[in-house]
Scaffold this motif. Structure first.
Motif, PDB file in Angstrom:
ATOM      1  N   GLN A   1     -11.627 -11.254   5.522  1.00 33.70           N
ATOM      2  CA  GLN A   1     -11.304 -10.343   6.618  1.00 33.70           C
ATOM      3  C   GLN A   1     -10.063  -9.540   6.233  1.00 33.70           C
ATOM      4  O   GLN A   1      -9.277  -9.960   5.377  1.00 33.70           O
ATOM      5  CB  GLN A   1     -11.050 -11.106   7.922  1.00 33.70           C
ATOM      6  N   PRO A   2      -9.866  -8.362   6.836  1.00 38.60           N
ATOM      7  CA  PRO A   2      -8.709  -7.540   6.479  1.00 38.60           C
ATOM      8  C   PRO A   2      -7.393  -8.230   6.830  1.00 38.60           C
ATOM      9  O   PRO A   2      -7.319  -9.004   7.793  1.00 38.60           O
ATOM     10  CB  PRO A   2      -8.900  -6.271   7.323  1.00 38.60           C
ATOM     11  N   VAL A   3      -6.376  -7.927   6.043  1.00 41.41           N
ATOM     12  CA  VAL A   3      -5.031  -8.465   6.290  1.00 41.41           C
ATOM     13  C   VAL A   3      -4.155  -7.321   6.807  1.00 41.41           C
ATOM     14  O   VAL A   3      -4.046  -6.277   6.169  1.00 41.41           O
ATOM     15  CB  VAL A   3      -4.416  -9.026   4.997  1.00 41.41           C
ATOM     16  N   ASN A   4      -3.531  -7.527   7.961  1.00 41.09           N
ATOM     17  CA  ASN A   4      -2.652  -6.521   8.530  1.00 41.09           C
ATOM     18  C   ASN A   4      -1.224  -7.046   8.528  1.00 41.09           C
ATOM     19  O   ASN A   4      -0.873  -7.946   9.286  1.00 41.09           O
ATOM     20  CB  ASN A   4      -3.078  -6.186   9.972  1.00 41.09           C
ATOM     21  N   SER A   5      -0.414  -6.484   7.648  1.00 38.15           N
ATOM     22  CA  SER A   5       0.976  -6.924   7.536  1.00 38.15           C
ATOM     23  C   SER A   5       1.813  -5.817   6.938  1.00 38.15           C
ATOM     24  O   SER A   5       1.570  -5.386   5.805  1.00 38.15           O
ATOM     25  CB  SER A   5       1.080  -8.188   6.668  1.00 38.15           C
ATOM     26  N   ASP A   6       2.800  -5.360   7.666  1.00 35.23           N
ATOM     27  CA  ASP A   6       3.702  -4.328   7.143  1.00 35.23           C
ATOM     28  C   ASP A   6       4.498  -4.873   5.960  1.00 35.23           C
ATOM     29  O   ASP A   6       4.834  -4.117   5.041  1.00 35.23           O
ATOM     30  CB  ASP A   6       4.655  -3.860   8.250  1.00 35.23           C
TER      31      ASP A   6
ATOM     32  N   ASN B   1       2.257  -4.683   2.906  1.00 36.27           N
ATOM     33  CA  ASN B   1       2.077  -3.279   2.515  1.00 36.27           C
ATOM     34  C   ASN B   1       3.317  -2.734   1.811  1.00 36.27           C
ATOM     35  O   ASN B   1       3.216  -1.879   0.928  1.00 36.27           O
ATOM     36  CB  ASN B   1       1.754  -2.429   3.738  1.00 36.27           C
TER      37      ASN B   1
ATOM     38  N   GLU C   1      -0.475   0.488  -2.959  1.00 33.67           N
ATOM     39  CA  GLU C   1      -1.900   0.659  -2.647  1.00 33.67           C
ATOM     40  C   GLU C   1      -2.799   0.399  -3.841  1.00 33.67           C
ATOM     41  O   GLU C   1      -3.907  -0.114  -3.693  1.00 33.67           O
ATOM     42  CB  GLU C   1      -2.154   2.084  -2.114  1.00 33.67           C
TER      43      GLU C   1
ATOM     44  N   ARG D   1      -4.030  -3.107  -3.972  1.00 32.41           N
ATOM     45  CA  ARG D   1      -4.637  -3.675  -2.770  1.00 32.41           C
ATOM     46  C   ARG D   1      -6.030  -3.088  -2.579  1.00 32.41           C
ATOM     47  O   ARG D   1      -6.286  -1.945  -2.962  1.00 32.41           O
ATOM     48  CB  ARG D   1      -3.799  -3.349  -1.524  1.00 32.41           C
TER      49      ARG D   1
ATOM     50  N   ASP E   1      -9.431  -1.469   1.969  1.00 32.52           N
ATOM     51  CA  ASP E   1      -9.475  -1.911   3.366  1.00 32.52           C
ATOM     52  C   ASP E   1      -8.623  -3.163   3.595  1.00 32.52           C
ATOM     53  O   ASP E   1      -8.722  -3.807   4.637  1.00 32.52           O
ATOM     54  CB  ASP E   1     -10.922  -2.206   3.782  1.00 32.52           C
ATOM     55  N   ASN E   2      -7.814  -3.510   2.613  1.00 31.24           N
ATOM     56  CA  ASN E   2      -6.931  -4.681   2.680  1.00 31.24           C
ATOM     57  C   ASN E   2      -7.677  -6.004   2.828  1.00 31.24           C
ATOM     58  O   ASN E   2      -7.163  -6.960   3.420  1.00 31.24           O
ATOM     59  CB  ASN E   2      -5.893  -4.539   3.797  1.00 31.24           C
ATOM     60  N   TYR E   3      -8.892  -6.090   2.258  1.00 34.29           N
ATOM     61  CA  TYR E   3      -9.618  -7.366   2.260  1.00 34.29           C
ATOM     62  C   TYR E   3      -9.050  -8.314   1.203  1.00 34.29           C
ATOM     63  O   TYR E   3      -9.268  -9.510   1.267  1.00 34.29           O
ATOM     64  CB  TYR E   3     -11.107  -7.139   2.002  1.00 34.29           C
TER      65      TYR E   3
END
Length: 362
Positions: A119-124, A127, A132, A135, A138-140
């Motif tokens: 699943q995608p990872v959301n983390s500032d 990032n 980029e 990574r 889609d940040n999977y």
């Protein structure tokens, strides 16, 4: 007599009242304490992150220990081959206990994404730590380290000015002088896959056939064995990953350190398409039960502190641009990398295997 008769019931009533008040006070005190203990126990049980990894390096275990010391979060590790771990994630589905999937090779990471186990990872924080280019779009998955597939050469027989490109290795100039591992190596498969992406299938096949023609011996052993072979005089150059040179140079075995002293490192294709670079990466599993802890571990591994430790001990290139490289890696200087999406390594993997089989690269 009348007074005594009156006093007895009064005393009994008072004692009963005191008893009830005492019981009520204990329950009121014990209930919050019990709830607090249960909460602490539950929190303690949740302070874990479960990792499926196809990276079998001691440095990773040390990083996990450092993370636990810093956060109190326990890291539980299951090791295996990447393909087997992906299949296990698919099979276990929602019941899996795995929170993170770690592996080498961009193609394998892409395969995990395509098999819908991430699943995608959301983390500032992540990032900011990882550019980029390292990574998934889609940040999977998130890169944790890179390694370059370079030309190692015997210093006593080859000079850097004789070397130029991967393509040059397939010419008659290097007949009987190349040591390289088997075509079953994922490192070689991804190298050829990168050529398919950049130059097309026909050119990739021509290159592979030329390398087979120039073998110093039939492929045998791992990358370190190729370096040992050219130092022993079996061939003059080897195709291998940079971090193996670092491991040889810092080995506890004095003979391996001697091998490292006698080989040079050359980054090919600096004037054309760049040197082939592959990646190790981390993905958050689709059904992670400890998602917050898992993201914390990714943030830690991609931090400057962890990246410098990883690079200094396993001699991979850090993905965090603010991390300092160890002296050996610094001594090699900056180099131009191939510009391609790591997903393409997986897309062309089967074709690369077919080409290897066709040209007789065992």
């Amino acid at each position: 007599m009348k007074f005594k008769k009156f006093l007895k019931p009064l005393l009994a009533s008072a004692l009963l009242t005191i008893g009830l008040v005492g019981c009520g006070t204990n329950e009121a005190t014990e209930e919050p304490q019990q709830k607090e203990q249960e909460t602490e126990q539950k929190a303690s049980e949740n302070q874990v992150v479960n990792v499926f990894t196809a990276r079998h390096y001691e440095v990773d275990n040390e990083l996990f220990k450092m993370f636990t010391e810093e956060t109190g979060i326990q890291v539980n590790v299951v090791q295996g081959k990447a393909e087997e771990l992906i299949e296990r994630l698919k099979r276990e589905g929602e019941s899996t206990q795995a929170d993170l999937f770690i592996t080498v090779d961009g193609g394998v990471l892409a395969n995990a994404k395509q098999n819908d186990v991430l699943q995608p990872v959301n983390s500032d924080v992540i990032n900011e730590n990882v550019p980029e280019q390292f990574r998934d779009v889609d940040n999977y998955w998130i890169g944790m380290a890179t390694r370059a597939r370079i030309i190692a050469y015997a210093k006593d027989r080859v000079t850097p000015d004789q070397l130029s490109t991967y393509e040059d290795l397939a010419t008659d100039k290097w007949a009987g002088k190349i040591a390289v591992r088997s075509s079953t190596s994922l490192y070689n498969q991804s190298l050829l896959a990168s050529f398919i992406e950049l130059n097309g299938e026909e050119a990739a096949e021509k290159w592979a056939a030329g390398i087979v023609k120039n073998f110093a011996r039939q492929p045998d052993g791992g990358d370190r064995d190729q370096a040992k072979a050219i130092v022993a005089g079996t061939g003059d150059i080897a195709i291998m990953n940079t971090y193996y040179v670092g491991l040889l140079a810092n080995s506890e075995d004095p003979e391996e350190r001697k091998v490292a002293e006698q080989i040079g490192v050359f980054f090919p294709n600096q004037e054309t398409t760049g040197t082939h670079v592959n990646i190790s990466g981390i993905g958050l599993t689709k059904h992670s039960k400890n998602k917050e802890n898992a993201i914390k571990l990714i943030e830690y591994i991609t931090s400057v502190e962890a990246q410098e430790f990883l690079s200094a001990n396993n001699f991979e290139f850090p993905v965090n641009p603010n991390a300092k490289k160890p002296e050996l890696l610094e001594s090699w200087g900056e180099f131009k990398m191939q510009e391609l999406n790591f997903d393409t390594l997986g897309e062309h993997n089967q074709k690369a295997i077919e080409i290897f089989n066709k040209v007789g690269w065992k």
